[in-house]
Design an enzyme around this catalytic site. Sequence first.
Site, PDB file in Angstrom:
ATOM      1  N   GLN A 108       0.823  -1.204   0.000  1.00 54.08           N
ATOM      2  CA  GLN A 108       0.000   0.000   0.000  1.00 54.08           C
ATOM      3  C   GLN A 108       0.861   1.260   0.000  1.00 54.08           C
ATOM      4  OE1 GLN A 108      -2.180  -1.741   3.558  1.00 54.08           O
ATOM      5  NE2 GLN A 108      -3.880  -0.682   2.568  1.00 54.08           N
TER       6      GLN A 108
ATOM      7  N   VAL B  97       3.879   3.995  -1.209  1.00 57.31           N
ATOM      8  CA  VAL B  97       4.239   4.635  -2.478  1.00 57.31           C
ATOM      9  C   VAL B  97       5.718   5.015  -2.488  1.00 57.31           C
ATOM     10  CG1 VAL B  97       1.902   5.504  -2.874  1.00 57.31           C
ATOM     11  CG2 VAL B  97       3.523   6.911  -1.577  1.00 57.31           C
ATOM     12  N   ASP B  98       6.512   4.403  -1.576  1.00 57.53           N
ATOM     13  CA  ASP B  98       7.895   4.830  -1.380  1.00 57.53           C
ATOM     14  C   ASP B  98       8.932   4.031  -2.161  1.00 57.53           C
ATOM     15  OD1 ASP B  98       8.094   2.419   0.156  1.00 57.53           O
ATOM     16  OD2 ASP B  98       7.539   3.508   1.980  1.00 57.53           O
TER      17      ASP B  98
ATOM     18  N   GLY C  63       2.491  -4.273   8.923  1.00 55.33           N
ATOM     19  CA  GLY C  63       2.469  -2.844   9.174  1.00 55.33           C
ATOM     20  C   GLY C  63       1.298  -2.095   8.594  1.00 55.33           C
ATOM     21  N   SER C  64       0.112  -2.665   8.643  1.00 54.60           N
ATOM     22  CA  SER C  64      -1.084  -1.973   8.162  1.00 54.60           C
ATOM     23  C   SER C  64      -2.194  -2.105   9.188  1.00 54.60           C
ATOM     24  CB  SER C  64      -1.550  -2.554   6.827  1.00 54.60           C
ATOM     25  OG  SER C  64      -2.769  -1.945   6.412  1.00 54.60           O
TER      26      SER C  64
ATOM     27  N   CYS D  30      -3.526  14.244 -20.836  1.00 55.85           N
ATOM     28  CA  CYS D  30      -3.084  13.377 -21.936  1.00 55.85           C
ATOM     29  C   CYS D  30      -2.599  12.010 -21.481  1.00 55.85           C
ATOM     30  CB  CYS D  30      -1.995  14.069 -22.754  1.00 55.85           C
ATOM     31  SG  CYS D  30      -0.404  14.233 -21.902  1.00 55.85           S
TER      32      CYS D  30
ATOM     33  N   CYS E 111       1.262  18.627 -23.160  1.00 54.86           N
ATOM     34  CA  CYS E 111      -0.013  19.241 -23.547  1.00 54.86           C
ATOM     35  C   CYS E 111      -0.422  20.425 -22.685  1.00 54.86           C
ATOM     36  CB  CYS E 111      -1.122  18.182 -23.515  1.00 54.86           C
ATOM     37  SG  CYS E 111      -1.637  17.711 -21.845  1.00 54.86           S
TER      38      CYS E 111
ATOM     39  N   HIS F 256      -1.226   1.442  -4.445  1.00 56.80           N
ATOM     40  CA  HIS F 256      -1.569   2.862  -4.464  1.00 56.80           C
ATOM     41  C   HIS F 256      -0.635   3.681  -5.344  1.00 56.80           C
ATOM     42  CE1 HIS F 256      -3.641   2.169  -0.322  1.00 56.80           C
ATOM     43  NE2 HIS F 256      -4.413   1.829  -1.337  1.00 56.80           N
TER      44      HIS F 256
END
Length: 301
Positions: free
Chosen positions: A117, A119-120, A234-235, A146, A197, A135
């Site tokens: 989970q 994002v590191d 760890g969650s 775009c 864009c 995630h």
Amino acid sequence: MRMRPTLSWTPPEDLPPGTTDPEPVADALSTGGVLVLSGAGISTESGIPDYRGEGGSLSRHTPMTYQDFTGSAQARRRYWARSHLGWRTFGRARPNAGHRAVAAFGRHDLLSGVITQNVDGLHQAAGSEDVVELHGSLARVVCLACGAFSPRGELARRLEEANPGFDPVAAGINPDGDADLTDAQVGDFRVVPCTSCGGILKPDVVFFGEAVPPPRVEHCRELVRESASLLVLGSSLTVMSGLRFVRQAAEADKPVLIVNREPTRGDRLAVTRVALPLGAALTTVAERLGIAVDGQAAVRR
């Protein structure tokens, strides 16, 4: 009225107590086929705080939601100023003993997969392969117009050029890489657009209030189906994005084991919860399995 995402959970008093014996985790790993599901708690020993543990960032910080980010230019300015500063610290984080132990279990073919989970990117930095980033990742940026992807380092360079001298002192760093800054510190921070864009840039992460892409969810469900057991590391399992896989495993009569110092929303579905720090618990498990972590010789029990 806009609904805010669920950010907290209060444990009931009648939850089963945790244990300090990691032997059930060692037993599950010894038979192989273990699917790891990790959360922010595995990265705290790398200097990245979690959301809900003791001293967790939610006590002082409300994460950015997808609705706020997409609906307000000021919210985007505030996010990118804080995230740009936080990236300097976040990007320097290194894997800890917990990440290295998971990588070692993988090298010994004890795991069927790793879902994180976080994002590191610390599981991959430790050597774990084929990690599913539920995630997303802070190391990538996506254009909402775009769909073009670009490296976070490239955006950091552009933001440095657009905001010379921006170097406030943050009160803290959060699990999403966001630094704690006041509005006065954010000031008139300049946000840069997509180079392809001119569209709005967003980190390639799932914000609170945003859905995980369905194909990614289905891939994770398939990993649960193929696993022999599920090991949560760890969650707190407060949000459904992780809890659903615990429920799926339990419904399929696959053992669920949890290593987390605090009670979790999945405790009733688990055969055990080991209430120990991740690094110490997983290092002990590796030693009992005779697996070397960090190149140290281990003695097989």
